[in-house]
Motif scaffolding. Sequence first.
Motif, PDB file in Angstrom:
ATOM      1  N   VAL A 163     -33.729 -57.814  -6.642  1.00 17.70           N
ATOM      2  CA  VAL A 163     -34.345 -58.111  -7.945  1.00 17.70           C
ATOM      3  C   VAL A 163     -34.806 -56.811  -8.591  1.00 17.70           C
ATOM      4  O   VAL A 163     -35.578 -56.055  -8.005  1.00 17.70           O
ATOM      5  N   GLU A 164     -34.324 -56.547  -9.793  1.00 18.82           N
ATOM      6  CA  GLU A 164     -34.694 -55.332 -10.515  1.00 18.82           C
ATOM      7  C   GLU A 164     -35.989 -55.526 -11.294  1.00 18.82           C
ATOM      8  O   GLU A 164     -36.824 -54.627 -11.374  1.00 18.82           O
ATOM      9  N   ARG A 165     -36.133 -56.703 -11.886  1.00 14.23           N
ATOM     10  CA  ARG A 165     -37.312 -56.969 -12.715  1.00 14.23           C
ATOM     11  C   ARG A 165     -37.485 -58.465 -12.886  1.00 14.23           C
ATOM     12  O   ARG A 165     -36.509 -59.207 -12.947  1.00 14.23           O
ATOM     13  N   ILE A 166     -38.734 -58.913 -12.928  1.00 13.37           N
ATOM     14  CA  ILE A 166     -39.063 -60.284 -13.301  1.00 13.37           C
ATOM     15  C   ILE A 166     -39.600 -60.220 -14.730  1.00 13.37           C
ATOM     16  O   ILE A 166     -40.622 -59.577 -14.980  1.00 13.37           O
ATOM     17  N   ASP A 167     -38.893 -60.828 -15.649  1.00 11.25           N
ATOM     18  CA  ASP A 167     -39.326 -60.758 -17.038  1.00 11.25           C
ATOM     19  C   ASP A 167     -40.726 -61.366 -17.190  1.00 11.25           C
ATOM     20  O   ASP A 167     -41.000 -62.453 -16.663  1.00 11.25           O
ATOM     21  N   PHE A 168     -41.588 -60.665 -17.900  1.00 10.61           N
ATOM     22  CA  PHE A 168     -42.976 -61.097 -18.009  1.00 10.61           C
ATOM     23  C   PHE A 168     -43.096 -62.494 -18.620  1.00 10.61           C
ATOM     24  O   PHE A 168     -43.893 -63.311 -18.162  1.00 10.61           O
ATOM     25  N   ALA A 169     -42.275 -62.787 -19.629  1.00 14.09           N
ATOM     26  CA  ALA A 169     -42.354 -64.106 -20.280  1.00 14.09           C
ATOM     27  C   ALA A 169     -41.914 -65.227 -19.348  1.00 14.09           C
ATOM     28  O   ALA A 169     -42.316 -66.379 -19.523  1.00 14.09           O
ATOM     29  N   PHE A 170     -41.095 -64.895 -18.347  1.00 15.16           N
ATOM     30  CA  PHE A 170     -40.583 -65.901 -17.423  1.00 15.16           C
ATOM     31  C   PHE A 170     -41.453 -66.034 -16.174  1.00 15.16           C
ATOM     32  O   PHE A 170     -41.374 -67.039 -15.467  1.00 15.16           O
ATOM     33  N   LEU A 177     -31.823 -63.736  -4.771  1.00 20.21           N
ATOM     34  CA  LEU A 177     -31.923 -63.495  -6.200  1.00 20.21           C
ATOM     35  C   LEU A 177     -31.558 -62.049  -6.485  1.00 20.21           C
ATOM     36  O   LEU A 177     -31.724 -61.182  -5.620  1.00 20.21           O
ATOM     37  N   ALA A 178     -31.097 -61.778  -7.702  1.00 19.20           N
ATOM     38  CA  ALA A 178     -30.660 -60.422  -8.022  1.00 19.20           C
ATOM     39  C   ALA A 178     -30.807 -60.159  -9.514  1.00 19.20           C
ATOM     40  O   ALA A 178     -30.861 -61.084 -10.336  1.00 19.20           O
ATOM     41  N   GLY A 179     -30.874 -58.875  -9.852  1.00 21.94           N
ATOM     42  CA  GLY A 179     -30.921 -58.466 -11.251  1.00 21.94           C
ATOM     43  C   GLY A 179     -32.256 -58.758 -11.908  1.00 21.94           C
ATOM     44  O   GLY A 179     -33.312 -58.647 -11.299  1.00 21.94           O
ATOM     45  N   ILE A 180     -32.208 -59.153 -13.161  1.00 22.50           N
ATOM     46  CA  ILE A 180     -33.412 -59.470 -13.939  1.00 22.50           C
ATOM     47  C   ILE A 180     -33.593 -60.981 -13.980  1.00 22.50           C
ATOM     48  O   ILE A 180     -32.670 -61.705 -14.380  1.00 22.50           O
ATOM     49  N   LEU A 181     -34.740 -61.453 -13.553  1.00 18.85           N
ATOM     50  CA  LEU A 181     -35.039 -62.887 -13.575  1.00 18.85           C
ATOM     51  C   LEU A 181     -35.711 -63.212 -14.905  1.00 18.85           C
ATOM     52  O   LEU A 181     -36.840 -62.801 -15.156  1.00 18.85           O
ATOM     53  N   ALA A 182     -34.987 -63.931 -15.756  1.00 14.31           N
ATOM     54  CA  ALA A 182     -35.502 -64.177 -17.100  1.00 14.31           C
ATOM     55  C   ALA A 182     -35.372 -65.625 -17.553  1.00 14.31           C
ATOM     56  O   ALA A 182     -35.881 -65.981 -18.622  1.00 14.31           O
ATOM     57  N   SER A 183     -34.711 -66.481 -16.775  1.00 14.35           N
ATOM     58  CA  SER A 183     -34.556 -67.877 -17.174  1.00 14.35           C
ATOM     59  C   SER A 183     -34.256 -68.722 -15.947  1.00 14.35           C
ATOM     60  O   SER A 183     -33.919 -68.195 -14.872  1.00 14.35           O
ATOM     61  N   MET A 184     -34.342 -70.040 -16.103  1.00 13.40           N
ATOM     62  CA  MET A 184     -34.038 -70.942 -15.000  1.00 13.40           C
ATOM     63  C   MET A 184     -32.570 -70.835 -14.589  1.00 13.40           C
ATOM     64  O   MET A 184     -32.218 -71.153 -13.460  1.00 13.40           O
ATOM     65  N   GLU A 185     -31.723 -70.393 -15.479  1.00 16.33           N
ATOM     66  CA  GLU A 185     -30.316 -70.190 -15.140  1.00 16.33           C
ATOM     67  C   GLU A 185     -30.170 -69.176 -13.999  1.00 16.33           C
ATOM     68  O   GLU A 185     -29.279 -69.299 -13.159  1.00 16.33           O
ATOM     69  N   ASP A 186     -31.074 -68.209 -13.952  1.00 18.57           N
ATOM     70  CA  ASP A 186     -31.043 -67.199 -12.891  1.00 18.57           C
ATOM     71  C   ASP A 186     -31.491 -67.770 -11.548  1.00 18.57           C
ATOM     72  O   ASP A 186     -31.313 -67.119 -10.518  1.00 18.57           O
ATOM     73  N   ALA A 223     -40.699 -56.254  -3.764  1.00 19.45           N
ATOM     74  CA  ALA A 223     -41.363 -54.998  -4.090  1.00 19.45           C
ATOM     75  C   ALA A 223     -42.823 -55.264  -4.449  1.00 19.45           C
ATOM     76  O   ALA A 223     -43.148 -56.304  -5.026  1.00 19.45           O
ATOM     77  N   GLU A 224     -43.693 -54.325  -4.112  1.00 20.97           N
ATOM     78  CA  GLU A 224     -45.115 -54.457  -4.451  1.00 20.97           C
ATOM     79  C   GLU A 224     -45.289 -54.610  -5.957  1.00 20.97           C
ATOM     80  O   GLU A 224     -46.177 -55.331  -6.429  1.00 20.97           O
ATOM     81  N   LEU A 225     -44.437 -53.958  -6.721  1.00 20.47           N
ATOM     82  CA  LEU A 225     -44.490 -54.040  -8.180  1.00 20.47           C
ATOM     83  C   LEU A 225     -44.303 -55.475  -8.657  1.00 20.47           C
ATOM     84  O   LEU A 225     -45.012 -55.949  -9.546  1.00 20.47           O
ATOM     85  N   HIS A 226     -43.357 -56.194  -8.053  1.00 22.71           N
ATOM     86  CA  HIS A 226     -43.117 -57.591  -8.428  1.00 22.71           C
ATOM     87  C   HIS A 226     -44.202 -58.513  -7.863  1.00 22.71           C
ATOM     88  O   HIS A 226     -44.608 -59.476  -8.519  1.00 22.71           O
ATOM     89  N   ALA A 227     -44.651 -58.217  -6.650  1.00 20.46           N
ATOM     90  CA  ALA A 227     -45.705 -59.034  -6.035  1.00 20.46           C
ATOM     91  C   ALA A 227     -46.984 -58.965  -6.858  1.00 20.46           C
ATOM     92  O   ALA A 227     -47.664 -59.985  -7.071  1.00 20.46           O
ATOM     93  N   GLU A 228     -47.306 -57.775  -7.356  1.00 20.52           N
ATOM     94  CA  GLU A 228     -48.516 -57.608  -8.164  1.00 20.52           C
ATOM     95  C   GLU A 228     -48.411 -58.408  -9.457  1.00 20.52           C
ATOM     96  O   GLU A 228     -49.393 -59.017  -9.909  1.00 20.52           O
ATOM     97  N   LEU A 229     -47.240 -58.436 -10.062  1.00 13.92           N
ATOM     98  CA  LEU A 229     -47.042 -59.233 -11.267  1.00 13.92           C
ATOM     99  C   LEU A 229     -47.291 -60.711 -10.990  1.00 13.92           C
ATOM    100  O   LEU A 229     -48.021 -61.380 -11.729  1.00 13.92           O
ATOM    101  N   LEU A 230     -46.700 -61.232  -9.912  1.00 17.61           N
ATOM    102  CA  LEU A 230     -46.847 -62.654  -9.606  1.00 17.61           C
ATOM    103  C   LEU A 230     -48.292 -63.016  -9.283  1.00 17.61           C
ATOM    104  O   LEU A 230     -48.775 -64.079  -9.660  1.00 17.61           O
ATOM    105  N   HIS A 231     -48.999 -62.120  -8.598  1.00 18.44           N
ATOM    106  CA  HIS A 231     -50.418 -62.364  -8.332  1.00 18.44           C
ATOM    107  C   HIS A 231     -51.212 -62.381  -9.643  1.00 18.44           C
ATOM    108  O   HIS A 231     -52.132 -63.185  -9.807  1.00 18.44           O
TER     109      HIS A 231
END
Length: 208
Positions: free
Chosen positions: A131-138, A101-110, A162-170
Motif C-alpha cells: 500500500v502506497e497511500r490511504i486516501d484521507f477522504a476514504f 492490498l496495493a497501491g492507493i486505497l481510495a474507494s471500495m473498488e480497491d 507502515a507506521e505512517l498508515h497506522a497513524e492515519l487510521l488511529h
Amino acid sequence: MDRNGDTQCYSERFETSAEAAVLFAAGFRHPALQMLRRECEHLDAAAGPKAWTMLFEACHLLGERDEFDRLAVRYRESFGAVSAPRWGYAAAVEAPGTARLAGILASMEDLKDLVESAKSRKTVAIDFSRVERIDFAFAPTLCALFRTYGMQGKRIILANIAELHAELLHSVGIGPHVALLRRRLLDHEAANVAPNASNDERAEAAAA
C-alpha cells in the motif's frame, strides 16, 4: 449549538506525527516529509521513535533514497545507534488466506477482493506491504468497514502496515478490535549485503 442555534465547531490539534500522516494521506506528501524532518530535528531516538520511523518510511514511499541515506547517517552519528535503518524492508509477515492490498486505497473498488474473501472468514488478515497511500477522504470508510467486521465477531489483522498508515487510521478512529503488525525497516545489524543489493536480497538476508 449555542443558545442562538448556531453550530459551533471545535477542533483539537493533532500531534505532529498524526498531522503528518493526514497530510500524506491527503496527497501533500512532500510537506508531510518536511514536517516530519522538522519534528525529528528536536527529538532524540528515545523520545521520538514514531516520528523517526515515519520520516524514514516517507522517504521510502517517495523514493527519496539520498535523503533516506543522509538521515540514516545523521541518526547514527547523533544517537550512536548501530541499528539505524537501511533502505528497504524486512521480509513481510505472511499467512495463508491473507488478503493483499496495493497501491492507493481510495474507494471500495480497491477493496473488492478483501470484501469477498472476508465473507467466509472469522479472521480477516490483510497485507498492507504494497500500500502506497490511504486516501484521507476514504480513510473513514475503511475504518467503518473494520468496525463492521468487529461487530460481526471477526478478528481483523493488518499485517506489514507502515507506521505512517497506522497513524492515519488511529487518527480517524480505527477502534480497539484491529490488530496492527507494523512493517519493519531493515537495520544495520540485519546482514552483510552488497551496497547495490535489491530490496528482495536485503529482505532475505535480514530474515536469515
